[in-house]
Design a protein around this motif. Structure first.
Motif, mmCIF file in Angstrom:
data_model
loop_
_atom_site.group_PDB
_atom_site.id
_atom_site.type_symbol
_atom_site.label_atom_id
_atom_site.label_comp_id
_atom_site.label_asym_id
_atom_site.label_seq_id
_atom_site.Cartn_x
_atom_site.Cartn_y
_atom_site.Cartn_z
ATOM 1 N N THR A 166 1.294 -1.218 0.061
ATOM 2 C CA THR A 166 0.051 -0.017 0.088
ATOM 3 C C THR A 166 0.863 1.269 0.002
ATOM 4 O O THR A 166 2.013 1.251 0.641
ATOM 5 C CB THR A 166 -0.922 0.045 1.201
ATOM 6 N N GLU A 167 0.530 2.383 -0.564
ATOM 7 C CA GLU A 167 1.114 3.638 -0.874
ATOM 8 C C GLU A 167 0.772 4.386 0.357
ATOM 9 O O GLU A 167 0.118 5.634 0.302
ATOM 10 C CB GLU A 167 1.144 4.344 -2.165
ATOM 11 N N GLY A 168 0.612 3.732 1.519
ATOM 12 C CA GLY A 168 0.117 4.535 2.643
ATOM 13 C C GLY A 168 0.101 3.404 3.940
ATOM 14 O O GLY A 168 0.324 2.360 3.610
ATOM 15 N N ALA A 169 -0.390 4.019 5.369
ATOM 16 C CA ALA A 169 -0.267 3.020 6.449
ATOM 17 C C ALA A 169 -1.190 3.692 7.348
ATOM 18 O O ALA A 169 -1.596 4.855 7.206
ATOM 19 C CB ALA A 169 1.313 3.170 6.756
ATOM 20 N N SER A 170 -1.623 2.811 8.267
ATOM 21 C CA SER A 170 -2.355 3.045 9.298
ATOM 22 C C SER A 170 -1.561 3.056 10.786
ATOM 23 O O SER A 170 -0.429 2.403 11.022
ATOM 24 C CB SER A 170 -3.344 1.865 9.600
ATOM 25 N N PRO A 178 -1.026 8.740 3.518
ATOM 26 C CA PRO A 178 -0.290 8.397 2.446
ATOM 27 C C PRO A 178 1.135 8.447 2.444
ATOM 28 O O PRO A 178 1.561 9.293 3.044
ATOM 29 C CB PRO A 178 -0.826 9.315 1.271
ATOM 30 N N PHE A 179 1.808 7.557 1.858
ATOM 31 C CA PHE A 179 3.267 7.700 1.795
ATOM 32 C C PHE A 179 3.627 7.489 -0.082
ATOM 33 O O PHE A 179 3.547 6.469 -0.481
ATOM 34 C CB PHE A 179 3.736 6.300 2.442
ATOM 35 N N LYS A 180 3.903 8.659 -0.290
ATOM 36 C CA LYS A 180 3.956 8.546 -2.034
ATOM 37 C C LYS A 180 5.548 8.349 -2.291
ATOM 38 O O LYS A 180 5.870 7.691 -3.200
ATOM 39 C CB LYS A 180 3.725 9.979 -2.628
ATOM 40 N N HIS A 181 6.453 8.704 -1.204
ATOM 41 C CA HIS A 181 7.997 8.548 -1.527
ATOM 42 C C HIS A 181 8.493 7.405 -0.636
ATOM 43 O O HIS A 181 8.350 7.348 0.564
ATOM 44 C CB HIS A 181 8.694 9.794 -1.120
ATOM 45 N N TYR A 184 14.912 4.680 -2.392
ATOM 46 C CA TYR A 184 15.522 3.663 -2.977
ATOM 47 C C TYR A 184 16.681 3.350 -2.082
ATOM 48 O O TYR A 184 17.052 2.080 -1.820
ATOM 49 C CB TYR A 184 15.872 4.053 -4.494
ATOM 50 N N PRO A 185 17.539 4.511 -2.001
ATOM 51 C CA PRO A 185 18.794 4.008 -1.391
ATOM 52 C C PRO A 185 18.614 3.343 -0.167
ATOM 53 O O PRO A 185 19.327 2.242 0.357
ATOM 54 C CB PRO A 185 19.537 5.478 -1.180
ATOM 55 N N MET A 186 17.539 3.746 0.690
ATOM 56 C CA MET A 186 17.180 3.206 2.062
ATOM 57 C C MET A 186 16.947 1.839 1.722
ATOM 58 O O MET A 186 17.201 0.730 2.511
ATOM 59 C CB MET A 186 16.188 4.115 2.678
ATOM 60 N N LEU A 187 15.873 1.343 0.949
ATOM 61 C CA LEU A 187 15.552 0.047 0.789
ATOM 62 C C LEU A 187 16.660 -0.984 0.343
ATOM 63 O O LEU A 187 16.867 -1.767 0.931
ATOM 64 C CB LEU A 187 14.452 -0.092 -0.494
#
Length: 381
Positions: A166-170, A178-181, A184-187
């Motif tokens: 999901t591009e979001g979280a509870s 919403p979490f749009k960003h 990549y480096p973190m992942l």
């Protein structure tokens, strides 16, 4: 000109005895699954008997093997699984991620398949820990579904994890953010560090340490993770992602362009440059590439995490992508009769006299032992 289609089932049937005479140390699950595929839809191994009371005609409907390794039954499995997954999805944008490992590590997961659990664990910890760190008080939790693939496009051993998230979280008090960003480096770096730590705990530290140092030095940016946003926010395409990456057979039979009884020619699109590559190998080597991707029995290739793992605090406040009424309607059509009707436009239980066949009996064979030409062990294949 009619296009010739080639069957993996036929290739297995033609060469399986020869393959067994040349091969040792097969996992028992391989013998079991290949036996299922070769005898899929064989009436002698079980069938249902239908009768038309109007014209006294009988019809045999053989049982299928239900193996995920079977191209026919595997597609049905994928469709059923996709329906189940879509019933869980929150009605929001999702993103497709892929967690990969370098070629130097692949052999460890092939020799010891218990290590595959670590791929799920490392990727899930990477995602859950990052979302939680965005607000320690809220401890945000996304919903995601992870699927294991062990094959590359050329059928060679290449274990990796596909994730639909999901591009979001509870959070604890916030129903949805919403979490749009997603960095990549973190992942990449977090996944690398997490997986290496888990492997270090499982493997011999002294022998693994030189490789660990080499990998951190060689892959300074971390292990590759695909995480680009989806080009479309269409919910149907999200479900299409699920269908595509959920336990599908290793190769679609449509990719086989020629089989002469000894050699198999197939094509794949090369990942690096998207060029179409055609390869011809012996039937024996083709079988070798296929069977290595048969998972161990009871191994879960699809796993649920976060909001999709169980009911959560704000469960009733989030809308599902597929309503309960639509789910029931879809489930009604998820049987073999309706699949054939929808796919091919005819009712398989419609008698030539115009009336409908009715099931009157089932026939099951006595249990037979699997082919014992090769005594197997769990070491590897």
């Amino acid at each position: 000109m009619t296009q010739v289609s080639y069957s993996i089932k036929d290739i297995l049937a033609d060469h399986w005895d020869s393959f067994l005479s040349l091969t040792l140390n097969l996992r028992p699950v391989i013998l079991k699954e290949v036996h299922k595929v070769i005898h899929c839809a064989d009436p002698n191994l079980g069938h249902a008997l239908y009768f038309c009371s109007h014209c006294s005609s009988f019809k045999q409907v053989p049982f299928t093997c239900k193996s995920r390794f079977c191209n026919s039954c595997g597609l049905v499995y994928v469709q059923n699984r996709a329906l189940k997954l879509s019933s869980k999805l929150i009605n929001c944008n999702h993103r497709h991620l892929v967690f990969t490992i370098p070629k130097e590590l692949r052999i460890f997961f092939r020799k010891d398949r218990s290590l595959i659990h670590l791929l799920f664990k490392a990727s899930s910890q990477t995602l859950l820990s990052w979302f939680a760190s965005q607000n320690k008080k809220e401890h945000f939790v996304p919903g995601f579904i992870s699927t294991l693939h062990t094959f590359g496009r050329d059928l060679k051993w290449n274990p990796h994890i596909h994730v639909l998230i999901t591009e979001g979280a509870s959070g604890h008090s916030i129903v949805w953010r919403p979490f749009k960003h997603i960095s990549y480096p973190m992942l990449r770096k977090r996944f690398q560090a997490t997986l290496m730590d888990l492997l270090r705990q499982k493997l011999d530290k002294n022998s693994f340490y030189p490789l660990e140092c080499y990998l951190f030095k060689t892959y300074k940016d971390g292990f590759y993770v695909y995480a680009k946003p989806n080009p479309s926010t269409d919910s149907k395409k999200v479900v299409d992602y699920i269908v595509r990456y959920t336990g599908r057979p290793a190769m679609a039979q449509s990719r086989i362009t020629h089989y002469d009884g000894q050699q198999v020619t197939f094509w794949y699109q090369r990942h690096e440059d998207h060029q179409k590559v055609t390869e011809t190998i012996s039937a024996i080597n083709f079988i070798k590439r296929l069977i290595v991707h048969i998972p161990d029995e009871q191994f879960k290739t699809v796993r649920y995490y976060g909001l999709y793992a169980k009911k959560y605090k704000h469960h009733s406040k989030l809308f599902k992508m597929l309503s309960s009424s639509k789910l029931k309607a879809k489930q009604m059509f998820e049987n073999w009769r309706y699949r054939i009707l929808l796919s091919f436009g005819y009712d398989p239980l419609k008698c030539s006299c115009g009336h409908t066949f009715e099931c009157v009996d089932f026939f099951y064979p006595k249990k037979k032992s699997l082919d014992n030409k090769a005594h197997s062990s769990y070491n590897s294949s």
